[in-house]
Design a protein around this motif. Structure first.
Motif, short mmCIF file in Angstrom:
data_model
loop_
_atom_site.label_atom_id
_atom_site.label_comp_id
_atom_site.label_asym_id
_atom_site.label_seq_id
_atom_site.Cartn_x
_atom_site.Cartn_y
_atom_site.Cartn_z
N GLY A 144 -20.79 32.62 10.51
CA GLY A 144 -19.85 32.57 9.15
C GLY A 144 -19.64 31.79 8.92
O GLY A 144 -18.29 31.67 7.93
N ARG B 50 -19.51 31.81 4.80
CA ARG B 50 -18.34 32.31 3.98
C ARG B 50 -17.45 31.68 4.70
O ARG B 50 -15.73 31.20 3.41
CB ARG B 50 -18.33 33.54 5.32
CG ARG B 50 -17.00 34.46 4.57
CD ARG B 50 -16.24 35.45 5.60
NE ARG B 50 -16.21 34.72 7.24
CZ ARG B 50 -16.63 35.17 8.18
NH1 ARG B 50 -16.71 36.47 8.65
NH2 ARG B 50 -15.81 34.80 9.34
N GLN C 89 -14.42 30.37 1.69
CA GLN C 89 -13.51 30.43 1.43
C GLN C 89 -11.97 29.78 0.90
O GLN C 89 -11.64 29.19 0.51
CB GLN C 89 -12.99 32.03 2.78
CG GLN C 89 -13.81 33.51 1.87
CD GLN C 89 -13.32 33.94 2.94
OE1 GLN C 89 -12.57 34.38 3.96
NE2 GLN C 89 -14.29 35.54 2.61
N VAL D 122 -22.16 35.64 0.34
CA VAL D 122 -20.47 35.95 0.42
C VAL D 122 -19.96 35.17 -0.90
O VAL D 122 -18.92 35.56 -0.99
CB VAL D 122 -20.87 34.63 1.24
CG1 VAL D 122 -19.22 34.00 0.71
CG2 VAL D 122 -21.13 34.27 1.85
#
Lengths: 460, 170
Positions: free
Chosen positions: A85, A88, A92, A133
């Motif tokens: 992750g 991601r 973000q 993503v």
């Protein structure tokens, strides 16, 4: 029959086999072995029987190689980063920080592609991971479809050049350059690409404000949260780059430390939350690594066999003799080589292209430059052979990646299409066209100013 | 469970074995890198920290086993790079023919490699070839390459099994 002519037939046969969808590595291996058999019929000095005996250990010796252990480690690092992750979090975090700018999330996508490309070292992996993503978020915010998919396809190409990159490692091994030098040389061209892509987004949105939504305000909590997400990526990536730059690691330990840190982070995250690394995710990363790493190993093994065949045909040496005798403009030849790489890049996978084509181009470039031991003052390109090796490598890697966003194959475009089945392929190609154009500008800048690629190798 | 599914699971397990070896290399390399970094720092004060003895020997052999263990998985899942753009426009029978010929030729190559590696392993054993520092016998690792090549040959033939259903066992 002349040996050189057998070499030319071998080259034609190789491309025919590749066009018939025979796996590239297998086509290279077949051409190398069959071509050597034909050579043994034409030349009394080449014995096919003893040649075949090398295969008792050739495959083992090709893979049981400490220098190449860096390949599966870098590949695993990229897949683990995706499964844990980190990609991601990177996107973000960056998108939260850039949301106050119009088009900020598209810019964050480029920055995240550069960051993830640094960890993964693969363009296709970067394009597919970042699409998964970023595409839903770009859609949710009502970004124009052409801009969103174009940004992702173009951003994916950053994977090959932002160090550390598997392609840089392979190129360095092929031309016997220093891997660290190649990493250092790729930094400024990579940053130029990022800057150019950001400019393209800015200009496109300035010309057509409907391409992106209005910027959203952010409070302190959002900013803190975003920065917290970026810390693990910064620590892991920073450790690798600092370790390499300060001489603590060579590339293999750097990759291993990267994998180790991601494993520790992923398992730690899992211990305190639902995210992080689970057995199924680790299994996925290992199996994906198996697929990619063995593809690369097979190509490297086959390229070695093919290189042996072409060396016996004397074709690369004959080409370089011809180039030096023909008194051609070195820059015109260089540009012709780059055009050939762009055209082939539309059809061929980039790594195999580097391994098949570069051994032909390299002796020609050395001859054009004035020979192996030419001084920079007397050299046609104004640089030594070792600098030429680095500069040409950077140019070659940039142009082979252009094939990933060029019709008709444009692998990155098709990767994006697989994540966005409703989007017309022509929309994606139109979206990526301005990035393709700015990439050509970047190639031009690097041809005219080699110092941009060579500067860090001289000062670090 | 069908033969094909069982074979695929064997190949998955063999690839994961390769992956586990890569993780061992990661662990050993991380320890060695930590030792090297500590040594660089310790030298500033006149000290020294040793690295793992024979580290490169071990990595060389383990990565050889691991890389080849991954070949069958790559073959089974169509991971080898190929150019599809021209054959997309060819008729279906031509595509089927190319797939068949390619599968058989790849299997033949993998079997040839397996046979050559058997000879290579026996010769390496007869020559008593060992790694430079650790003194590990190289042949003891090379036999796994034979297994990998046999599985690779089987994986190459799987598209033919899928086409005609032979060996499916269901």
């Amino acid at each position: 029959m002349e040996r050189e002519l057998i070499g030319v037939f071998g080259l034609v046969a190789l491309f025919l086999l590749i066009m018939l969808r025979i796996p590239v590595a297998f086509a290279m291996l077949l051409t190398g072995v069959a071509g050597t058999w034909v050579l043994s019929l034409a030349s009394p000095f080449i014995k096919f029987g003893p040649y075949l005996l090398q295969f008792k250990t050739a495959l083992w010796n090709s893979v049981a190689n400490y220098d190449l252990s860096v390949v599966p480690l870098f590949v695993l690092m990229g897949f683990l980063a995706a499964e844990t992750g980190l990609s991601r979090d990177l996107f973000q975090g960056l998108s939260a920080l850039t949301r106050r700018i119009k088009g900020g999330v598209a810019m964050a996508t480029i920055l995240a592609c550069a960051g993830f490309g640094a960890v993964s070292g693969s363009s296709i992996a970067t394009a597919s991971t970042m699409s998964r993503v970023a595409l839903p978020e770009l859609r949710r915010l009502n970004y124009n479809e052409g801009l969103s998919t174009g940004v992702l396809a173009a951003g994916g190409t950053l994977g090959i050049l932002i160090p550390p990159s598997v392609a840089l490692v392979i190129y360095a091994i092929v031309v016997e350059a220093s891997i660290i030098d190649m990493f250092q040389a790729a930094i400024i061209p990579g940053l130029i690409a990022v800057a150019f892509f950001l400019i393209v987004i800015r200009v496109r949105i300035a010309r057509n404000p409907t391409l992106a939504p209005e910027p959203a305000p952010m409070n302190d909590t959002d900013i803190r949260h975003a920065i917290r997400r970026l810390v693990p990526v910064a620590v892991i990536f920073g450790s690798i780059i600092l370790g390499l730059g300060m001489g603590f690691f060579t590339p293999t330990p750097a990759a291993a430390v990267g994998v180790f840190l991601i494993l520790v982070y992923g398992l730690g995250l899992r211990a305190v939350s639902e995210d992080g690394l689970t057995w199924p995710r680790l299994r996925n990363a290992l199996l994906a690594t198996a697929k990619t790493a063995s593809m690369i190993y097979f190509i490297l093994f086959a390229a070695d066999i093919l290189k042996g065949f072409f060396a016996r045909t004397n074709l690369p040496a004959a080409l370089s003799d011809w180039a030096s005798a023909a008194s051609l403009d070195p820059y015109m030849i260089l540009i012709a080589m780059l055009v050939i790489l762009i055209v082939l890049g539309c059809f061929m996978e980039s790594l195999s292209m580097i391994l098949v084509i570069v051994p032909f181009f390299w002796p020609v470039l050395i001859q054009l430059n004035g020979g192996d031991f030419v001084s920079p003052e007397d050299a046609a390109f104004g640089m030594s052979t070792s600098d030429l090796r680095i500069w040409f490598g950077i140019l070659a890697l940039i142009v082979v990646e252009l094939g990933l966003i060029t019709p008709p194959v444009g692998l990155n475009v098709f990767v994006i299409k697989s994540f966005s089945p409703m989007t017309n392929i022509a929309t994606i190609f139109r979206g990526v066209a301005p990035f393709f154009a700015i990439e050509l500008v970047r190639v031009g800048v690097l041809v005219l100013m080699p110092g941009l690629a060579l500067y860090l190798t001289r000062v670090l | 469970m069908s033969f094909k599914a069982t074979f695929a699971r064997v190949i998955d397990a063999w690839a994961l074995f390769g992956g586990a070896l890569i993780l061992i290399i990661v662990g050993a390399t991380a320890i060695n890198a930590a030792g090297f970094t500590a040594n660089t720092l310790a030298r500033l004060w006149g000290g020294s920290v040793p690295g793992l003895p024979g580290y490169e020997d071990a990595v060389t052999l383990l990565v050889g086993v691991a890389a080849l263990a991954m070949f069958p998985y790559c073959q089974l899942h169509g991971g080898h790079a190929a150019v599809d753009v021209f054959m997309q426009k060819a008729p279906a029978w031509a595509n089927r023919a190319i797939t068949g010929v390619s599968a058989v030729a790849m299997a033949a190559l993998a079997m040839t490699m397996a046979v050559m590696l058997v000879h290579g392993t026996l010769q390496t054993r007869a020559d008593n070839v060992e790694t430079a520092v650790l003194g590990w016998p190289v042949w003891a690792f090379m036999w796994t390459a034979v297994v990998s090549c046999l599985l690779w040959a089987g994986a190459a033939l799987m598209p033919l099994v899928a086409t005609d259903g032979a060996g499916d066992g269901t």
